[in-house]
Design a protein around this motif. Sequence first.
Motif, PDB file in Angstrom:
ATOM      1  N   ALA A  49       0.844  -1.193   0.000  1.00 40.18           N
ATOM      2  CA  ALA A  49       0.000   0.000   0.000  1.00 40.18           C
ATOM      3  C   ALA A  49       0.884   1.250   0.000  1.00 40.18           C
ATOM      4  CB  ALA A  49      -0.916  -0.013   1.212  1.00 40.18           C
TER       5      ALA A  49
ATOM      6  N   LYS B 239      -3.856   1.379  -3.039  1.00 45.15           N
ATOM      7  CA  LYS B 239      -4.579   0.936  -1.853  1.00 45.15           C
ATOM      8  C   LYS B 239      -4.967  -0.532  -2.026  1.00 45.15           C
ATOM      9  CE  LYS B 239      -6.731   5.519  -1.497  1.00 45.15           C
ATOM     10  NZ  LYS B 239      -8.027   6.257  -1.453  1.00 45.15           N
ATOM     11  N   PRO B 240      -5.183  -1.248  -0.935  1.00 42.31           N
ATOM     12  CA  PRO B 240      -5.616  -2.653  -1.059  1.00 42.31           C
ATOM     13  C   PRO B 240      -6.864  -2.809  -1.916  1.00 42.31           C
ATOM     14  CG  PRO B 240      -4.916  -2.213   1.177  1.00 42.31           C
ATOM     15  CD  PRO B 240      -4.896  -0.890   0.457  1.00 42.31           C
TER      16      PRO B 240
ATOM     17  N   SER C 245      -1.623  -4.726   2.398  1.00 45.45           N
ATOM     18  CA  SER C 245      -1.769  -3.677   3.419  1.00 45.45           C
ATOM     19  C   SER C 245      -0.624  -3.716   4.403  1.00 45.45           C
ATOM     20  CB  SER C 245      -3.097  -3.864   4.149  1.00 45.45           C
ATOM     21  OG  SER C 245      -3.156  -5.137   4.721  1.00 45.45           O
TER      22      SER C 245
END
Length: 122
Positions: A14, A87-88, A122
């Motif tokens: 991330a 982002k995840p 993440s």
Amino acid sequence: QVLLVESGGGLVQAGGSLRLSCAASGRTFSAKAMGWFRQAPGKEREFVAAISPLAARTVYTDSVKGRVTISRDNAKNTLYLQMNSLKPEDTAVYHCASLSGVISTTPRYDNWGQGTQVTVSS
């Protein structure tokens, strides 16, 4: 018929970045609107970004605005997607697609690539 081949996917943490490429065959690339779509497991295919044939216009889905840039090099028959601050929830298979017509955010494109996997941890 346009053959599209994506590359550049991978596993990234991330906040990291990836640059996807889509190589197109044929001599009509510069006449095509191009788009990027993504599909996460269990979800429908989702529009990400699109660009007009001569790159005069670009469109992005709200969730990627400010983080993603679509571009093209018509001399190289190649489409790009620069993705930053990943982002995840960006995890998905990313597909490029070509369209004979005006730029579109719907999946009514004529030709699709097989996709490249992007995984954001993440």
